[in-house]
Design an enzyme around this catalytic site. Structure first.
Site, short mmCIF file in Angstrom:
data_model
loop_
_atom_site.label_atom_id
_atom_site.label_comp_id
_atom_site.label_asym_id
_atom_site.label_seq_id
_atom_site.Cartn_x
_atom_site.Cartn_y
_atom_site.Cartn_z
N CYS A 39 57.03 71.45 58.04
CA CYS A 39 58.12 72.27 57.55
C CYS A 39 59.26 71.43 57.01
CB CYS A 39 58.70 73.10 58.70
SG CYS A 39 57.68 74.46 59.23
N CYS A 43 63.65 75.27 58.01
CA CYS A 43 62.72 76.39 58.21
C CYS A 43 63.11 77.20 59.45
CB CYS A 43 61.29 75.90 58.36
SG CYS A 43 60.11 77.26 58.46
N CYS A 70 53.82 74.61 55.56
CA CYS A 70 54.20 75.91 56.12
C CYS A 70 54.26 76.95 55.00
CB CYS A 70 55.56 75.77 56.77
SG CYS A 70 56.37 77.31 57.17
N CYS A 73 58.40 78.09 54.54
CA CYS A 73 59.41 77.26 53.87
C CYS A 73 58.82 76.45 52.71
CB CYS A 73 60.11 76.36 54.87
SG CYS A 73 59.06 75.11 55.61
#
Ligand SMILES: [Zn+2]
Length: 193
Positions: A39, A43, A70, A73
């Site tokens: 991430c 995030c 992810c 994000c």
């Protein structure tokens, strides 16, 4: 790729992660070993346990260390195709069926809203996540009833259902017979007992 691409999780970086600090976006990326996902610091996904966090300078380094971007994000700037996202979740269910899996737990681990996850999963897999979890558990239960001497109670727990009566009901719904009958009918060690 060497170890050099991983950098230390300093207190400052950890603070950026838990406060979702956008100022650090692009400065580093963090990956979570338990979910295999990485991430941006900002995030808003569930805060991981610090020990499970690995930090990388670039998204490429996290990628090459085997982590996946992810969905929420989008740290690599690309959108993960739904098919790939759902296949990750299905794979997680297939190995984690013994855990108490819920839609909320899945949506936190895979960074999507429960509603979006439910709809996308059903569209791609043809069944809801909870139905899929149940299918996987019943398949594993059949395997255990066929190939082991475990008690029905132990098998229930082994497939993630702590209530043996509930397990027996689900099993019967799925296969048309009780776990005990299934085992005595099909388990080679039990036939004729
Ligand atoms: Zn994220």
């Amino acid at each position: 790729m060497g170890k050099k691409d991983e950098i230390t999780l300093t207190n400052q970086r950890w603070k950026a992660i838990f406060s979702n600090d956008t100022a650090y976006d692009g400065a580093f990326y963090y990956a979570v070993t338990t979910t295999g996902i990485y991430c941006r610091p900002s995030c808003k996904s569930k805060l991981p346990i610090r020990e499970h966090v690995r930090v990388y300078v670039t998204a490429e380094a996290a990628d090459q260390a085997g982590f996946r971007p992810c969905k929420r994000c989008k740290p690599d700037g690309k959108r993960l195709p739904d098919e790939e996202w759902i296949s990750q979740i299905a794979g997680f269910i297939e190995t984690g069926y013994a855990e108490p899996l819920t839609l909320n737990a899945l949506s936190q681990a895979f960074h999507g809203s429960p509603y979006h996850l439910q709809r996308t999963f059903k569209r791609i897999m043809g069944v809801s996540p909870s139905r899929y979890i149940q299918q996987v558990r019943m398949e594993k239960a059949k395997e255990l009833l066929l190939h082991t001497d475990m008690s029905v109670m132990d098998i229930a727990v082994a497939v993630g259902i702590s209530n043996a009566a509930h397990f027996a009901t689900l099993f019967r719904k799925k296969t048309g017979c009780t776990p005990t009958t299934y085992s005595s009918t099909y388990n080679p060690q039990h036939i004729g007992r």
